[in-house]
Design a protein around this motif. Structure first.
Motif, short mmCIF file in Angstrom:
data_model
loop_
_atom_site.label_atom_id
_atom_site.label_comp_id
_atom_site.label_asym_id
_atom_site.label_seq_id
_atom_site.Cartn_x
_atom_site.Cartn_y
_atom_site.Cartn_z
N GLN A 113 18.86 15.16 20.26
CA GLN A 113 18.88 14.50 18.68
C GLN A 113 20.40 14.69 18.06
O GLN A 113 20.77 13.54 17.75
CB GLN A 113 18.10 15.28 17.57
N LYS A 114 21.00 15.68 18.57
CA LYS A 114 22.43 15.93 18.05
C LYS A 114 23.31 14.82 18.93
O LYS A 114 24.11 14.10 18.40
CB LYS A 114 22.93 16.99 18.34
N ASP A 115 23.10 14.67 20.32
CA ASP A 115 23.73 13.81 21.23
C ASP A 115 23.32 12.59 20.97
O ASP A 115 24.43 11.59 21.24
CB ASP A 115 23.85 14.42 22.56
N TYR A 116 22.27 11.94 20.82
CA TYR A 116 21.93 10.76 21.01
C TYR A 116 21.12 10.04 19.63
O TYR A 116 21.06 8.97 19.65
CB TYR A 116 20.83 10.45 22.00
N GLY A 117 20.89 10.77 18.47
CA GLY A 117 20.33 10.26 17.29
C GLY A 117 18.98 9.91 17.46
O GLY A 117 18.43 9.07 16.55
N VAL A 118 18.18 10.42 18.69
CA VAL A 118 16.71 10.17 18.61
C VAL A 118 15.90 11.34 18.56
O VAL A 118 16.32 12.40 19.08
CB VAL A 118 16.57 9.26 19.83
N THR A 119 14.62 10.98 18.53
CA THR A 119 13.76 12.14 18.59
C THR A 119 12.61 11.95 19.19
O THR A 119 12.30 10.71 19.48
CB THR A 119 13.31 12.78 17.02
N ILE A 120 11.70 13.08 19.90
CA ILE A 120 10.38 12.69 20.40
C ILE A 120 9.55 12.09 19.19
O ILE A 120 9.09 13.09 18.58
CB ILE A 120 9.91 13.90 21.16
N ARG A 121 8.72 11.07 19.23
CA ARG A 121 8.11 10.69 18.38
C ARG A 121 6.75 11.15 18.89
O ARG A 121 5.80 11.39 17.95
CB ARG A 121 7.86 8.78 18.39
N CYS A 122 6.21 11.08 20.06
CA CYS A 122 4.98 11.71 20.48
C CYS A 122 4.81 11.73 22.07
O CYS A 122 5.90 11.21 22.52
CB CYS A 122 3.83 10.93 20.07
N ILE A 123 4.31 12.46 22.30
CA ILE A 123 3.73 12.66 23.88
C ILE A 123 2.35 11.92 23.89
O ILE A 123 1.36 12.52 23.34
CB ILE A 123 3.59 14.26 24.24
N PRO A 124 2.16 10.90 24.47
CA PRO A 124 0.91 10.00 24.29
C PRO A 124 -0.27 10.59 24.80
O PRO A 124 0.03 11.53 25.74
CB PRO A 124 1.41 8.71 25.01
N ASN A 125 -1.35 10.45 24.01
CA ASN A 125 -2.45 10.96 24.56
C ASN A 125 -2.81 10.54 26.05
O ASN A 125 -3.37 11.24 26.74
CB ASN A 125 -3.86 10.77 23.73
N GLU A 126 -2.57 9.36 26.30
CA GLU A 126 -2.73 8.72 27.84
C GLU A 126 -1.48 8.88 28.59
O GLU A 126 -0.51 8.34 28.26
CB GLU A 126 -3.07 7.24 27.36
N GLN A 127 -1.67 9.88 29.30
CA GLN A 127 -0.60 10.04 30.34
C GLN A 127 -0.73 9.56 31.86
O GLN A 127 -1.92 9.49 32.17
CB GLN A 127 -0.46 11.77 30.64
N PRO A 128 0.36 9.31 32.40
CA PRO A 128 0.10 8.82 33.83
C PRO A 128 -0.47 9.79 34.83
O PRO A 128 -0.32 11.29 34.51
CB PRO A 128 1.50 8.44 34.27
N ASP A 129 -0.87 9.51 35.69
CA ASP A 129 -1.54 10.39 36.97
C ASP A 129 -0.33 11.03 37.64
O ASP A 129 -0.56 12.36 37.98
CB ASP A 129 -2.30 9.69 37.98
N GLN A 130 0.57 10.24 37.79
CA GLN A 130 1.94 10.97 38.39
C GLN A 130 3.01 11.18 37.61
O GLN A 130 3.25 10.21 36.70
CB GLN A 130 2.35 10.52 39.53
N VAL A 131 3.97 12.20 37.46
CA VAL A 131 5.01 12.47 36.61
C VAL A 131 6.20 12.53 37.36
O VAL A 131 6.10 13.31 38.52
CB VAL A 131 4.93 13.46 35.43
N GLY A 132 7.46 12.16 36.91
CA GLY A 132 8.61 12.62 37.69
C GLY A 132 9.41 13.63 36.89
O GLY A 132 8.63 14.29 36.03
N PRO A 133 10.49 14.06 37.53
CA PRO A 133 11.23 15.20 36.95
C PRO A 133 11.84 14.94 35.46
O PRO A 133 11.98 13.74 35.12
CB PRO A 133 12.30 15.36 38.05
N CYS A 134 11.90 15.90 34.66
CA CYS A 134 12.89 15.78 33.27
C CYS A 134 13.97 15.00 33.47
O CYS A 134 14.91 15.68 34.40
CB CYS A 134 12.69 17.13 32.66
N ILE A 135 14.62 14.12 32.75
CA ILE A 135 15.66 13.16 33.15
C ILE A 135 16.63 14.10 32.19
O ILE A 135 18.09 14.04 32.57
CB ILE A 135 15.79 12.03 32.68
N PHE A 136 16.31 15.17 31.44
CA PHE A 136 17.37 16.02 30.75
C PHE A 136 17.72 17.40 31.43
O PHE A 136 18.40 18.17 30.86
CB PHE A 136 16.84 16.22 29.48
N GLY A 137 16.79 17.70 32.60
CA GLY A 137 16.89 19.05 33.25
C GLY A 137 16.24 20.12 32.68
O GLY A 137 16.52 21.29 32.77
#
Length: 501
Positions: free
Chosen positions: A463-487
């Motif tokens: 939020q400090k670096d980009y001025g955005v926040t997590i609005r939500c973690i959708p109830n519907e999630q994909p079957d496969q997930v990738g790595p966190c882009i923020f580490g």
């Protein structure tokens, strides 16, 4: 002087916040009050809130929720019992410290009669409702307990925005107690689905159901479920929330019951609410540069009949015909409510009255003059189409098709908003792409879908670096997930980031 192309002086693209203020003014919906941070909701705006109240109240009662009322003032000691909850609201609390006013020697009124213990003007009612629940709940036979109240709350807001952020908020707050964690979670999720369906089926606002992240969670809750919408400027707006509290508030407030085996245990609670913010949501989702557009399923008035009174000899006949049409439409029901019709019969010119109906968001306009009556065909316009686009229909055709016309408007609004969100939602897989979008000043903004596996500290940094926040973690999630882009080191999930109101 060049003729104005739009009713609103400042368009959405030029300055969305100023456009929003102008739309509220043109729609005659609300205005700022003399008390900083508070608003006056005018009759046209309050009529929308009443429709929302009636609809939601019926849906709550269909789920065995009962209405009650609890005090506006909360003893300070009640809030002190739940430290995390207090911390979340402490900076927003309004506090009553005195009981009366007295005049000094100069005639100036000053506070007198200092209270031994300050009273908090409710920012939310978990603590004081919990006090009653602790008395009402004794046995498993008393559960589930489902209570709702329609009321106001105060959260001291120094940067007010009509309907979106005000010091005094009109809302409903539901509170329930259950015998098991499973029941309570199911209750919280059921209300989330109820809210989301209401937004889509009545307000024509497409929403995303999801769970709030750790940093956005309601103070004291174990899970906060939300439904988020995209406004026309691309920013996100949280329309309402439903919280699973676990046993946190039960333990703080002493809400205990004897289970079927005779063992004493703490109840599992939920709380949930929506506010007049939903009015702001429909304005920012559907309004255009000519003013308000009110979705017909939530409109108090659906049709504006505009008599064209240019012939003194025939004016009485025209008005009588308008009354006849109004009677034929008002006796019909659309989405559990009578169709509302206004005859705008003041002494303005017909064009001025038509513009007024457009700016105020009537879903349908019908203009009736002597020639229209003679021809048997009347020009009917809908608010979602161009001002001069008209269909010429007979009395019988209007009478028989008005519900279909209103439904077509609803579908048109929903589809347009859905397409807007789809076109402005982007999935990214790298921090470089995320940064490029998050820091863009382009109109409109974006919803950014990324894989995220962080904690509150990482949320705060983003939020400090980009001025955005997590609005939500959708109830519907994909079957496969990738790595966190923020580490982030936690298990990654698909999350939606955006700038928000």
């Amino acid at each position: 002087m060049a003729k104005k192309k739009h009713a609103v002086d400042i368009t959405r693209e030029e300055d969305f916040p100023l456009w929003y203020q102008e739309v509220i003014k043109l729609g005659d919906l609300a205005e700022h009050s003399a008390v900083r941070g508070c608003m006056v909701i005018k009759p046209r705006g309050y009529a929308i809130w009443e429709r929302m109240q009636r609809t939601l109240d019926d849906q709550f009662k269909a789920r065995d929720v009962q209405n009650a009322y609890f005090p506006l003032f909360i003893p300070l000691e009640y809030l002190e019992r739940e430290a995390e909850h207090v911390e979340g609201f402490a900076k927003e609390c309004a506090i009553v410290t005195h009981t009366r006013l007295e005049q000094d020697k100069n005639g100036k009124l000053i506070p007198a009669g200092k209270l031994e213990e300050p009273l908090i003007v409710r920012p939310t009612s978990e603590t004081i409702i919990g006090e009653s629940f602790a008395k009402w709940v004794q046995s498993y036979r008393d559960l589930p307990l489902k209570i709702n109240q329609w009321c106001n709350v105060v959260r001291w807001e120094m940067r007010p925005r009509l309907f979106l952020r005000t010091a005094e908020i009109l809302w409903q707050e539901g509170h329930t107690v259950h015998a098991s964690s499973k029941e309570a979670k199911e209750q919280a999720l059921e209300i989330q689905s109820l809210y989301a369906a209401f937004a889509q089926e009545y307000l024509a606002i497409p929403v995303i159901k999801g769970e709030k992240s750790e940093g956005e969670r309601f103070p004291g809750a174990e899970n906060t479920y939300t439904f988020e919408a995209m406004m026309q400027d691309g920013k996100a707006l949280q329309l309402g929330t439903s919280h699973y509290m676990g046993q946190n508030f039960s333990k703080a407030g002493g809400i205990k019951f004897l289970n079927k085996t005779g063992k004493e245990e703490y109840g599992y609670t939920t709380s949930w609410g929506v506010t007049t913010r939903m009015i702001g949501a429909l304005l920012m989702t559907h309004g255009d540069d000519n003013g308000v557009i009110i979705p017909p399923r939530i409109a108090a008035k659906h049709v504006a009949i505009i008599p064209i009174l240019t012939n003194q000899e025939k004016n009485a006949d025209i008005l009588a015909y308008c009354e006849k049409l109004k009677g034929a439409l008002c006796c019909q029901t659309y989405f559990e409510a009578k169709i509302g019709v206004d005859i705008i019969d003041d002494d303005r010119r017909a064009g001025e009255k038509a513009w007024d109906a457009i700016k105020k968001g009537y879903p349908v306009r019908i203009e009736i003059g002597a020639r229209d009556i003679e021809s048997g065909k009347m020009p009917l316009s809908v608010r979602t189409k161009e001002k001069n686009e008209k269909d010429f229909l007979s009395f019988e055709e209007i009478e028989s098709s008005i519900e279909k016309i209103l439904d077509q408007i609803h579908v048109s609004l929903f589809n347009k908003a859905s397409l807007h969100r789809k076109e402005n939602t982007i999935s990214v897989n790298s921090l470089t792409d995320f940064e490029k979008i998050a820091k863009s000043d382009d109109f409109p903004g974006k919803f950014i879908k990324v894989f995220y596996g962080g904690d509150k500290a990482l949320e705060d940094k983003i939020q400090k670096d980009y001025g955005v926040t997590i609005r939500c973690i959708p109830n519907e999630q994909p079957d496969q997930v990738g790595p966190c882009i923020f580490g982030g080191k936690n298990n990654p999930v698909l999350a939606i980031f955006a700038k928000s109101y």
